[in-house]
Design a protein around this motif. Structure first.
Motif, mmCIF file in Angstrom:
data_model
loop_
_atom_site.group_PDB
_atom_site.id
_atom_site.type_symbol
_atom_site.label_atom_id
_atom_site.label_comp_id
_atom_site.label_asym_id
_atom_site.label_seq_id
_atom_site.Cartn_x
_atom_site.Cartn_y
_atom_site.Cartn_z
ATOM 1 N N SER A 19 75.850 -4.878 -17.043
ATOM 2 C CA SER A 19 75.547 -6.304 -16.928
ATOM 3 C C SER A 19 74.798 -6.788 -18.156
ATOM 4 N N GLY A 20 74.935 -8.075 -18.412
ATOM 5 C CA GLY A 20 74.230 -8.692 -19.522
ATOM 6 C C GLY A 20 74.718 -8.204 -20.874
ATOM 7 N N HIS A 21 73.770 -8.049 -21.779
ATOM 8 C CA HIS A 21 74.029 -7.612 -23.156
ATOM 9 C C HIS A 21 73.917 -6.091 -23.203
ATOM 10 N N ASP A 52 79.996 -8.295 -15.060
ATOM 11 C CA ASP A 52 78.800 -9.067 -15.409
ATOM 12 C C ASP A 52 78.379 -8.906 -16.869
ATOM 13 N N VAL A 53 79.246 -8.330 -17.718
ATOM 14 C CA VAL A 53 78.917 -8.178 -19.138
ATOM 15 C C VAL A 53 79.032 -9.543 -19.812
ATOM 16 N N THR A 54 77.983 -9.917 -20.542
ATOM 17 C CA THR A 54 77.997 -11.190 -21.266
ATOM 18 C C THR A 54 78.212 -10.988 -22.759
ATOM 19 N N ASP A 55 77.797 -9.849 -23.282
ATOM 20 C CA ASP A 55 77.907 -9.583 -24.703
ATOM 21 C C ASP A 55 77.625 -8.103 -24.934
ATOM 22 N N CYS A 87 87.184 -5.516 -15.492
ATOM 23 C CA CYS A 87 86.584 -6.576 -16.308
ATOM 24 C C CYS A 87 87.442 -7.829 -16.234
ATOM 25 N N SER A 89 86.048 -10.917 -18.206
ATOM 26 C CA SER A 89 85.667 -11.770 -19.332
ATOM 27 C C SER A 89 86.315 -11.289 -20.622
ATOM 28 N N GLN A 91 84.773 -10.844 -23.451
ATOM 29 C CA GLN A 91 83.874 -9.855 -24.052
ATOM 30 C C GLN A 91 84.067 -8.479 -23.413
#
Length: 151
Positions: A19-21, A52-55, A87, A89, A91
């Protein structure tokens, strides 16, 4: 923590939530922790949840080294494994595609599948109904779709 590992026993199946960055240091540390877990035995398949990966901050050379390490670990253990990456997204998909392409270049026993949702993972794994309850609750919300996939 951007990466959480969980062994879903008695499956045996590893579930990893990103998750996240995500950084290379976090990916390496979480991978080492997963493989050091006594419940992680040869042949343990892995589901990587990257919804939930943003970057991410992972370069090509770093991923190439990580993919080679992954193949070497499983080859040394002598048991083929499947790594299912979920996945949606751009990214997350880019990171997953880079890992799969680089893992495919290395001789080894780990195969990588990239999927859009948990119904696909659960159908491919062909798990008994009681095993579905081992997944986190938000992964089970789509499991009702399996009835359509298997009919």
């Amino acid at each position: 923590m951007p990466i959480v590992n969980q062994i879903l026993t008695p499956a045996p199946l590893a579930y990893r939530r990103f998750s996240g960055h995500v950084t290379m240091g976090e990916l390496t540390a979480s991978s080492l922790a997963l493989h050091a877990d006594p419940a992680f035995v040869p042949g343990t398949h892995t589901v990587v949840d990257m919804l939930d990966v943003t970057d991410f901050d992972i370069g090509f050379d770093q991923m190439k080294e990580f993919a080679a390490l992954t193949q070497n670990r499983h080859r040394d253990r002598g048991e083929p494994v499947h790594i299912f990456i979920v996945c949606s997204s751009e990214q997350g998909r880019w990171l997953a595609e880079m890992f799969r392409a680089l893992a495919d270049l290395e001789p080894g026993m780990a195969s990588v599948e990239i999927l859009h949702g948990f119904p696909e993972v659960l159908a491919l794994l062909d798990l008994p109904a009681e095993t579905l309850s081992l997944f986190p609750e938000d992964c089970q919300t789509e499991s009702h779709l399996l009835n359509r996939l298997s009919s």
